[in-house]
Design a protein around this motif. Structure first.
Motif, PDB file in Angstrom:
ATOM      1  N   CYS A 381      34.313  42.117  36.667  1.00 38.24           N
ATOM      2  CA  CYS A 381      34.732  40.958  37.469  1.00 38.24           C
ATOM      3  C   CYS A 381      34.392  39.631  36.785  1.00 38.24           C
ATOM      4  O   CYS A 381      34.002  38.672  37.435  1.00 38.24           O
ATOM      5  N   SER A 384      37.149  37.025  37.639  1.00 41.27           N
ATOM      6  CA  SER A 384      37.846  37.457  38.852  1.00 41.27           C
ATOM      7  C   SER A 384      36.848  37.400  40.003  1.00 41.27           C
ATOM      8  O   SER A 384      35.640  37.431  39.774  1.00 41.27           O
ATOM      9  N   ARG A 385      37.372  37.371  41.205  1.00 38.94           N
ATOM     10  CA  ARG A 385      36.549  37.357  42.419  1.00 38.94           C
ATOM     11  C   ARG A 385      35.448  36.298  42.327  1.00 38.94           C
ATOM     12  O   ARG A 385      34.305  36.524  42.748  1.00 38.94           O
ATOM     13  N   TYR A 393      40.816  35.673  43.272  1.00 38.33           N
ATOM     14  CA  TYR A 393      41.529  36.940  43.387  1.00 38.33           C
ATOM     15  C   TYR A 393      40.883  38.047  42.544  1.00 38.33           C
ATOM     16  O   TYR A 393      40.093  37.775  41.646  1.00 38.33           O
ATOM     17  N   CYS A 394      41.249  39.281  42.896  1.00 37.74           N
ATOM     18  CA  CYS A 394      40.855  40.443  42.082  1.00 37.74           C
ATOM     19  C   CYS A 394      42.003  40.702  41.116  1.00 37.74           C
ATOM     20  O   CYS A 394      43.149  40.787  41.522  1.00 37.74           O
ATOM     21  N   ARG A 396      42.683  43.300  39.515  1.00 44.02           N
ATOM     22  CA  ARG A 396      43.080  44.671  39.859  1.00 44.02           C
ATOM     23  C   ARG A 396      43.340  45.653  38.722  1.00 44.02           C
ATOM     24  O   ARG A 396      43.173  46.835  38.906  1.00 44.02           O
ATOM     25  N   ARG A 426      37.447  49.665  41.673  1.00 44.71           N
ATOM     26  CA  ARG A 426      38.744  49.675  42.368  1.00 44.71           C
ATOM     27  C   ARG A 426      39.794  50.384  41.520  1.00 44.71           C
ATOM     28  O   ARG A 426      40.744  49.765  41.050  1.00 44.71           O
ATOM     29  N   TYR A 428      42.425  52.262  42.080  1.00 51.62           N
ATOM     30  CA  TYR A 428      43.281  52.740  43.154  1.00 51.62           C
ATOM     31  C   TYR A 428      44.297  53.767  42.648  1.00 51.62           C
ATOM     32  O   TYR A 428      44.632  53.796  41.472  1.00 51.62           O
ATOM     33  N   ARG A 538      48.977  42.284  37.003  1.00 52.43           N
ATOM     34  CA  ARG A 538      49.638  43.572  37.237  1.00 52.43           C
ATOM     35  C   ARG A 538      49.456  44.472  36.036  1.00 52.43           C
ATOM     36  O   ARG A 538      49.327  43.989  34.912  1.00 52.43           O
TER      37      ARG A 538
END
Lengths: 644, 384
Positions: A381, A384-385, A393-394, A396, A426, A428, A538
């Motif tokens: 991070c 980020s964050r 924002y994250c 991702r 994260r 995902y 992205r």
């Protein structure tokens, strides 16, 4: 003036009628001159009621319609359709918002609410009396698209557009295609390399006659609008003759003799490159480029390779396209000097540097700056964050990317211990597989919350101290030979294309769509689409998803050759306009042009650019501009009705 | 402040840890454990310490000994990180850390050392017999039995027994003392009133004899509970048989190793048969479990687990054969089997009791004793 007006006051179940005396509203409306029908209805939007309204319009030959119900955001188009089905012009319909502005706002005061409702309906009737029948604007459109940015997202979109029959102009600011993906080696989950993906796309593009690719191309200016943009491109000189021979070995020698060395941005400064360069041997197009900024024109390369032309000049190319798709990508976050020791302690690098390092380093063990690397700590991070004011924002992609890199690092080099100092992983979707694999590999995960880890230089490398939430908030100390800052994604440093096209920027400073869920690839600039990581951080899959979606969106707009636009635009009264420039200065869409008409300098509206926002109206000193559908007489009559 | 030791996880793997790095700290293991309490929770904490390599906290912890490996944690683990097997590995690790000679560490982590030591000690016994055995007479006693005490007089063997018992006690007691230092003395904040050492002592005896803590391993499904009760009973049978046999050969050898052939109901024979039966049932039960790998606790076998079972099996079978060869009057078979019996027995006891698996017989009840001591000390501190 309309004089056969139908008025319908809706109960909205009980949403309106509980607080507003709809019968009284109806009574009052019926007293107004020109109102032929005045009715109440339980649900105006119900199918049966819609048909009843259509019958009323036809039977009574109504010339205008007012429905007092909910917000036009909900049902404006429903009732415009009712009008169309009844043979009435949809712009002779006015919706009055009795629910949000009446009953819901005044549930504590039924009497006052009813009085307000009566006035709102009266104002609606007043407006509809002055309403004018309008037709949709039809403009012609070129079936061609400019795709800016030949990364994976852009190239994939270009192929899709070409398949659907659009002409495509694909531009790339760099001398080589591929964008960020060409910098990454093995990709999850297919284990292809970024370059293989780029190569496949590039070779496919070569097979399309309706894709024109420009590398080294900057977008300089834009005029025109939806359906017909005129774009000026600057093609930077590559300094290689366009008819160069097939013998590539000459280029290799030319690169060898070049005396100039600069930091190689492709490898994030880990290595040096020459002024004449290719980022990697199989890069496309397979012709080197000379960057003018660093070349001193010593001529050494020309002696070896006659295909080199140091005097080549930049060119300008004008193209006309019906739509524009931006796939300009993103930059990695560059840590501040001293952020976790970055640029102060020599073995602190970024995730992107590590990815390059894994690829370019050879040998059984990883040696970096003369030190054998064993303990590698990843601080997550970074960039980020961040707290309010920074990048909240994250990004991702970075958890997955860091873990994937850690796995690859361990596979390639002996004796590596990975320590992931994270704020919650994260990974995902399918990416969770990597997380499991890495922990089974013996990677250690340490989790911090509000107290950030600290990095201090030590004899061997660096010492990290972190409060580990997974070990009862105990302070943990770790000797690290290499510290990898897991840096996120930020918008491109050089984003002039966004300024030129006036694409709105979101709070995260990336390009902003109209609606994140319902219109995710459109911008408020008609026919300008965004996709890939210029819009948000992205990964490749997500970028291609959005670029394909944007491609089909663009194609469906322009492929028929005509585009329908809302007729509610600004209109200049030639006789009143004295050309003072005030309207052009305030217009946010470049829709007002200075022009000569009958020997008089006046302002003219570019219909394809105008969004009907109305910004130009109040600044006009001679009141020469009217907004169709919201003309002065309509608005003034509404005000009169409200204060009556 | 704790420093990460990146190599510790690799070390624990040598002691038998399997895939514990896969842990993602959900805490399911601790939640399902029936022995873990709010104040004294495990195994998640132990996994965390093992991953980070915080050795001090592991060495001063009693928690590995409080776990009896019902295996429910491993069954429930969403990551197949085998928390139960990690606790087992930590017990092996702790055994090697309590042992000041360093031999336990070598025996657990090196096959060369494990088997080398076994063969060396067996060779010692063999050499002693070659040089010092008595006459190998074929003449039988009046009852028709072999004159074993002529070949190996019990008085001589008893001397050896006492030397061995002395060595075992010395190592085991000094290791227990080391355990005491690591657990009780290393904690500076802990003051245990002297009286408590005596008042809590009876619990040590109870736990040693009953393995009571073991039976508390509760499992949700009734069927598993039945299985686990069997496990407890078989374990108790094995342990009592083993202890009984140890007492008979060390304390009552003159009565046990006799040339007389008693009636079948005589205690010398009955006790011997009970011990043989207990040991055989135990060995078969645990071997089958380890082969079948059905229960969590039998799924992962360290090399030392098998060594122990094999040595115990050979000792038992050779012991009972000596008995039958003797009473049925087969002199040479009796002598050779006797030598073989001691060649297996001696290394087994020397290795297992102070340095390896059987030391848990001492460490477990002592861990409960220490635990009760610490809890009692905390209580008395609260009162004052």
């Amino acid at each position: 003036m309309k004089n056969k007006i139908g008025v319908y006051v809706c109960h909205c179940g009980s949403n309106i009628s509980d607080y507003v005396d709809v019968e009284k509203v109806k009574e009052e409306a019926s007293k107004i001159e020109g109102v032929v029908i005045s009715k109440t209805t339980m649900f105006a939007c119900a199918d049966s009621v819609q048909n009843e309204i259509i019958d009323d319009i036809k039977k009574n030959e109504l010339d205008a319609l007012v429905i007092a119900s909910c917000s036009p955001k909900l049902h404006l188009f429903t009732f415009r359709n009712v009008a169309i089905r009844a043979g009435l012009n949809p712009y002779n319909y006015v919706q009055v918002n009795l629910r949000e502005q009446g009953s819901w706002a005044h549930s504590d005061d039924k009497k006052g609410g009813t009085e307000k409702a009566i006035k709102l309906v009266n104002a609606g009737i007043a407006r509809v009396k002055h309403s004018v029948a309008l037709d949709m604007l039809k403009i012609s459109s070129l079936n061609s698209v400019l795709v800016a940015g030949a990364g994976v997202a852009g190239m994939r979109a270009a192929i899709e557009l070409a398949d659907m029959g659009s002409e495509v102009v694909l531009t790339e600011r760099e001398y080589f295609v591929g964008g960020r993906a060409s910098q990454w080696n093995t990709l999850f989950s297919t284990n292809e390399t970024g370059r293989e993906v780029v190569e496949r796309l590039y070779k496919t593009i070569l097979g399309y006659k309706n894709i024109t690719l420009y590398t080294g191309a900057d977008i300089i200016s834009k005029s025109g609008g939806i359906g017909n943009f005129n774009i000026e491109l600057k093609i930077k000189a590559r300094h290689i003759k366009s008819d160069c021979g097939p013998d590539r070995s000459k280029f290799e020698k030319a690169i060898e003799v070049c005396p100039i060395e600069v930091d190689d941005e492709f490898n994030f400064g880990l290595t040096k490159r020459k002024a004449i360069y290719m980022n990697y041997p199989s890069e496309f197009p397979q012709i080197p480029a000379i960057d003018t900024e660093n070349c001193n024109k010593c001529g050494e390369c020309v002696k070896i390779c006659p295909d080199i032309d140091l005097e080549q000049k930049d060119e300008t190319v004008n193209i006309n396209v019906g739509a524009i798709l931006l796939t300009t990508g993103a930059d990695p976050y560059e840590p501040e000097k001293g952020e976790y020791g970055y640029n102060e302690i020599e073995n602190v690098i970024t995730l992107q540097q590590l990815k390059r390092l894994i690829e370019i380093k050879e040998g059984k063990e990883l040696i970096y700056k003369g030190n054998k690397i064993k303990n590698v700590a990843y601080i997550y991070c970074v960039g980020s964050r961040q707290p309010e004011g920074g990048n909240t924002y994250c990004a991702r992609f970075c958890c997955t990317s860091a873990i994937h890199s850690a796995i690859l690092l361990k596979e390639k080099f002996k004796g590596i211990n990975n320590f992931h100092i994270n704020r919650g992983i994260r990974t995902y979707g399918k990416q969770e597989i990597l997380y499991k694999q890495s922990s089974e590999n013996g990677d250690v995960y340490i989790q911090f919350y509000d107290d950030l880890p600290t990095v201090k230089k030590s004899k061997k490398g660096a010492v990290i101290k972190v409060i580990d939430a997974l070990t009862a908030n105990r302070e943990i100390e770790l000797d690290a030979d290499l510290i990898v800052l897991v840096t996120g994604m930020v918008p491109r440093k050089n984003n002039t294309i966004g300024d030129i096209l006036k694409v709105p920027i979101g709070l995260d400073k990336f390009f902003n769509e109209i609606h994140p869920k319902l219109r995710p690839v459109e911008t408020v600039i008609d026919a300008v689409y965004i996709a890939g990581s210029c819009q948000a951080p992205r990964n490749i899959t997500e970028s291609v998803n959005s670029s394909l979606s944007a491609a089909s969106k663009a194609n469906s707009l322009i492929s028929t050759g005509t585009i329908e636009l809302e007729p509610t635009l600004a209109q200049v009264d030639k006789s009143l306009c004295e050309w003072c420039d005030k309207c052009t200065l305030i217009c946010p869409y470049n829709a007002i042009i200075k022009t000569e008409k009958d020997g008089k300098t006046i302002a003219e509206i570019n219909k394809s650019n105008c969004k009907g926002c109305g910004m130009c109206l109040p600044v006009c000193p001679t009141n020469a501009i009217q907004l169709i559908g919201y003309t002065d007489i309509e608005i003034e009559s509404m005000i009169d009705a409200l204060i009556d | 402040m704790s420093k990460i030791n990146a190599n510790f996880a690799t070390e624990i793997k040598e002691f038998g840890g399997v895939n514990f790095n896969a842990c993602y700290n959900c805490g399911t293991c601790t939640a399902v454990c029936s022995l873990s309490t709010e104040e004294n929770s495990f195994p998640r904490e132990m996994i965390r310490y093992s991953i980070l390599g915080i050795e001090d906290d592991i060495q001063s912890s009693l928690k590995p000994w409080l776990c009896y490996y019902c295996g429910e944690c491993s069954e429930s683990c969403p990551r197949q990180a085998n928390p139960g097997e990690l606790m087992m590995s930590l017990r092996r690790y702790l055994t090697s850390k309590y042992d000041w000679t360093g031999l336990a560490h070598k025996l657990y982590t090196s096959k060369v050392w494990e088997f080398g030591t076994i063969f060396f000690l067996a060779a010692v016994i063999l050499v002693l017999f070659i040089f010092f055995h008595g006459p190998m007479t074929t003449e039988l006693t009046s009852e028709g039995g072999v004159q074993l005490n002529t070949f190996a007089p019990w008085k001589m063997i008893e001397i050896g027994d006492w030397i061995m018992a002395g060595l075992l006690s010395f190592f085991l007691i000094s290791n227990i003392f080391n355990m005491y230092l690591k657990i009780i003395r290393s904690n500076k904040n802990l003051k245990i009133p002297f009286k408590l050492y005596f008042t809590e002592f009876w619990k040590l005896i109870v736990h040693f004899a009953s393995q009571w803590q073991f039976s508390k391993c509760d499992q949700l499904e009734t069927k598993k509970k039945v299985n686990f009760s069997t496990y407890w009973i078989v374990h108790l049978l094995l342990m009592s048989s083993y202890s009984l046999m140890l007492i008979m050969i060390v304390v009552f050898l003159g009565w046990f190793q006799t040339d007389n052939i008693y009636e079948w109901w005589h205690p010398q024979r009955l006790l011997g048969y009970y011990a043989t039966f207990g040991l055989t049932v135990g060995i078969i039960y645990f071997s089958i479990a380890r082969f079948k790998k059905k229960q969590e606790k039998s799924k992962h076998s360290h090399i030392t687990d098998w060594t122990f079972l094999v040595l115990l099996f050979l000792t038992t079978i050779s012991g009972i054969l000596v008995h039958f060869f003797r009473i049925y009057g087969l002199p040479f078979s009796t002598y050779y089997m006797y030598v073989f019996h001691l060649m297996v027995l001696f290394p087994m006891l020397m290795i297992e009791v102070p340095f390896s698996k059987w030391s848990h017989l001492a460490y477990r009840p002592i861990a409960i004793y220490f635990y009760n001591l610490i809890e009692a000390a905390k209580k008395s501190k609260k009162k004052t």
